[in-house]
Design a protein around this motif. Structure first.
Motif, PDB file in Angstrom:
ATOM      1  N   ALA A 145      68.006  64.901  52.601  1.00  0.00           N
ATOM      2  CA  ALA A 145      68.614  66.240  52.653  1.00  0.00           C
ATOM      3  C   ALA A 145      69.991  66.231  53.316  1.00  0.00           C
ATOM      4  O   ALA A 145      70.600  67.281  53.504  1.00  0.00           O
ATOM      5  CB  ALA A 145      67.699  67.186  53.417  1.00  0.00           C
ATOM      6  N   GLY A 146      70.452  65.035  53.691  1.00  0.00           N
ATOM      7  CA  GLY A 146      71.755  64.934  54.332  1.00  0.00           C
ATOM      8  C   GLY A 146      71.741  65.277  55.807  1.00  0.00           C
ATOM      9  O   GLY A 146      72.784  65.571  56.396  1.00  0.00           O
ATOM     10  N   VAL A 147      70.535  65.256  56.418  1.00  0.00           N
ATOM     11  CA  VAL A 147      70.391  65.544  57.851  1.00  0.00           C
ATOM     12  C   VAL A 147      70.217  64.234  58.609  1.00  0.00           C
ATOM     13  O   VAL A 147      69.437  63.364  58.182  1.00  0.00           O
ATOM     14  CB  VAL A 147      69.175  66.470  58.107  1.00  0.00           C
ATOM     15  N   ASP A 148      70.920  64.068  59.706  1.00  0.00           N
ATOM     16  CA  ASP A 148      70.806  62.862  60.518  1.00  0.00           C
ATOM     17  C   ASP A 148      69.392  62.783  61.102  1.00  0.00           C
ATOM     18  O   ASP A 148      69.002  63.654  61.893  1.00  0.00           O
ATOM     19  CB  ASP A 148      71.835  62.907  61.655  1.00  0.00           C
ATOM     20  N   PRO A 149      68.607  61.760  60.749  1.00  0.00           N
ATOM     21  CA  PRO A 149      67.230  61.652  61.258  1.00  0.00           C
ATOM     22  C   PRO A 149      67.148  61.631  62.776  1.00  0.00           C
ATOM     23  O   PRO A 149      66.137  62.024  63.359  1.00  0.00           O
ATOM     24  CB  PRO A 149      66.739  60.331  60.663  1.00  0.00           C
ATOM     25  N   ARG A 150      68.220  61.186  63.422  1.00  0.00           N
ATOM     26  CA  ARG A 150      68.212  61.097  64.882  1.00  0.00           C
ATOM     27  C   ARG A 150      68.253  62.469  65.546  1.00  0.00           C
ATOM     28  O   ARG A 150      67.999  62.586  66.747  1.00  0.00           O
ATOM     29  CB  ARG A 150      69.389  60.241  65.348  1.00  0.00           C
ATOM     30  N   LYS A 151      68.566  63.514  64.765  1.00  0.00           N
ATOM     31  CA  LYS A 151      68.615  64.870  65.319  1.00  0.00           C
ATOM     32  C   LYS A 151      67.284  65.604  65.211  1.00  0.00           C
ATOM     33  O   LYS A 151      67.149  66.722  65.724  1.00  0.00           O
ATOM     34  CB  LYS A 151      69.708  65.674  64.612  1.00  0.00           C
ATOM     35  N   LEU A 152      66.303  64.986  64.556  1.00  0.00           N
ATOM     36  CA  LEU A 152      64.997  65.637  64.414  1.00  0.00           C
ATOM     37  C   LEU A 152      64.291  65.745  65.760  1.00  0.00           C
ATOM     38  O   LEU A 152      64.414  64.859  66.615  1.00  0.00           O
ATOM     39  CB  LEU A 152      64.107  64.845  63.448  1.00  0.00           C
ATOM     40  N   ASN A 153      63.547  66.820  65.923  1.00  0.00           N
ATOM     41  CA  ASN A 153      62.744  67.014  67.137  1.00  0.00           C
ATOM     42  C   ASN A 153      61.348  66.457  66.870  1.00  0.00           C
ATOM     43  O   ASN A 153      60.400  67.192  66.644  1.00  0.00           O
ATOM     44  CB  ASN A 153      62.680  68.502  67.487  1.00  0.00           C
ATOM     45  N   TYR A 154      61.266  65.125  66.889  1.00  0.00           N
ATOM     46  CA  TYR A 154      60.003  64.448  66.562  1.00  0.00           C
ATOM     47  C   TYR A 154      59.233  64.158  67.852  1.00  0.00           C
ATOM     48  O   TYR A 154      59.772  63.564  68.788  1.00  0.00           O
ATOM     49  CB  TYR A 154      60.265  63.146  65.806  1.00  0.00           C
ATOM     50  N   ILE A 155      57.966  64.587  67.884  1.00  0.00           N
ATOM     51  CA  ILE A 155      57.138  64.431  69.086  1.00  0.00           C
ATOM     52  C   ILE A 155      55.938  63.551  68.741  1.00  0.00           C
ATOM     53  O   ILE A 155      55.078  63.933  67.942  1.00  0.00           O
ATOM     54  CB  ILE A 155      56.642  65.798  69.593  1.00  0.00           C
ATOM     55  N   PRO A 156      55.869  62.341  69.323  1.00  0.00           N
ATOM     56  CA  PRO A 156      54.788  61.414  68.977  1.00  0.00           C
ATOM     57  C   PRO A 156      53.495  61.688  69.735  1.00  0.00           C
ATOM     58  O   PRO A 156      53.521  62.132  70.896  1.00  0.00           O
ATOM     59  CB  PRO A 156      55.361  60.054  69.376  1.00  0.00           C
ATOM     60  N   TYR A 157      52.367  61.396  69.089  1.00  0.00           N
ATOM     61  CA  TYR A 157      51.047  61.534  69.713  1.00  0.00           C
ATOM     62  C   TYR A 157      50.209  60.297  69.373  1.00  0.00           C
ATOM     63  O   TYR A 157      50.415  59.669  68.329  1.00  0.00           O
ATOM     64  CB  TYR A 157      50.329  62.794  69.211  1.00  0.00           C
ATOM     65  N   PRO A 158      49.269  59.936  70.257  1.00  0.00           N
ATOM     66  CA  PRO A 158      48.471  58.723  70.033  1.00  0.00           C
ATOM     67  C   PRO A 158      47.605  58.761  68.783  1.00  0.00           C
ATOM     68  O   PRO A 158      47.313  57.724  68.210  1.00  0.00           O
ATOM     69  CB  PRO A 158      47.599  58.627  71.292  1.00  0.00           C
ATOM     70  N   SER A 159      47.172  59.942  68.348  1.00  0.00           N
ATOM     71  CA  SER A 159      46.307  60.007  67.167  1.00  0.00           C
ATOM     72  C   SER A 159      46.471  61.345  66.458  1.00  0.00           C
ATOM     73  O   SER A 159      46.889  62.349  67.058  1.00  0.00           O
ATOM     74  CB  SER A 159      44.841  59.824  67.551  1.00  0.00           C
TER      75      SER A 159
END
Length: 317
Positions: A169-183
């Motif tokens: 989509a032309g969005v820098d992936p590094r700007k995503l608000n990605y929150i990791p979880y163990p499962s």
């Protein structure tokens, strides 16, 4: 004479490679209880029991975190030369090793089998204004930081999928608000409550909750639509991304040739069993069986592929 015969018979049995496994198997799951690695560790052994292939029981240890590398390190350090020790693993662990610059690697364990491929799904709360992949892309373009996205470990399939969608989509992936979880199991209550706006996880982890109308699946990452899921593929939605979370089993460092042959025989019999075919359908897993040297070759190729993808997404240097 009878006593001597019995002693000789017992010695012959003890010398057989199959006798080495006549004890509960020690199984490491490098993720939290209820997650994908937990199922990948338990379910095959349960099927083996049901099919009468291996009936000596098993003990699972859950050790999640750092993309699975914490569990991998414990497995390597505590299971050396143990023919009775195996570990579930998969695509996420390959990426986790790269991202965490792990001092341990899959070169130290014994590749056994790739078993399944679990397509990722994109899910939202039931009352979410996000209805389609186009809505996801619009939200990413508008304010990527405001779109709280939950998924598995940093650099795993879930984050890579989110990053590839953003990149398309032309969005820098590094700007995503990605929150990791163990499962994946930990994502559900946060998604249901609206704390997460979007979540990515394997179909097998989200489908039960979608069936209960606790969350809504809006797309799948497979190349074709999935049975029992009323949602389009990303490609149908105009995003040329296909990605899956394959999972498999490795054996202990220094596992003997006899031990490796023992487990390969068990998994081959399990894979051919009607119980396994029923399990694949029930879990929503795609059959991705690859054994022995073929699996080892695939692993080598996967390490190279994932490192390049992670570099492209700005997650690795």
């Amino acid at each position: 004479m009878l006593g001597i015969t019995r002693v000789l018979a017992s010695l012959v049995v003890a010398a057989l490679p199959w006798a080495a496994g006549a004890a509960p198997a020690k199984v490491m799951a490098p993720g939290g209880p209820g997650g994908g690695y937990d199922a990948a560790a338990r379910v095959p052994l349960q099927v083996m029991q049901q099919a009468g292939i291996f009936t000596d029981g098993f003990q699972v240890t859950n050790k999640g975190g750092a993309g699975g590398t914490i569990g991998l390190a414990e497995f390597i350090n505590t299971s050396k030369n143990d023919d009775n020790a195996i570990m579930s693993m998969g695509a996420i662990l390959v990426g986790g090793i790269i991202l965490n610059k792990s001092p341990v690697s899959l070169d130290q364990v014994t590749p056994l089998v790739r078993l399944t491929d679990d397509a990722d799904v994109l899910a939202v709360p039931m009352d979410s204004p996000i209805k389609t992949v186009a809505d996801v892309i619009a939200a990413m373009k508008s304010n990527p930081g405001a779109l709280a996205i939950g998924g598995g470990s940093i650099g795993g399939v879930d984050q890579v999928a989110a990053g590839l969608i953003a990149k398309s989509a032309g969005v820098d992936p590094r700007k995503l608000n990605y929150i990791p979880y163990p499962s994946g199991a930990e994502l559900v209550p946060l998604l249901v409550s609206g704390q997460l706006k979007l979540a990515l996880s394997g179909l097998s982890e989200f489908k039960p909750y979608a069936d209960q109308k606790r969350l809504r699946i809006i797309a799948v990452t497979s190349d074709k639509r999935l049975p029992g899921v009323d949602a389009p593929t990303l490609k149908e939605s105009g995003v040329d991304v296909v990605i899956g979370n394959w999972r498999g089993i490795v054996g202990a460092p220094g596992m003997s040739k006899e031990g490796r042959a023992m487990w390969l025989d068990r998994f081959q019999k399990m894979h051919a069993s009607p119980q396994w075919k029923q399990t694949l359908e029930k879990q929503g897993w795609d059959d991705a069986y690859l054994a022995g040297d073929d699996f080892a070759k695939f692993l080598d190729q996967e390490k190279v592929r994932q490192e390049q993808v992670l570099k492209d997404l700005g997650l690795a240097k």
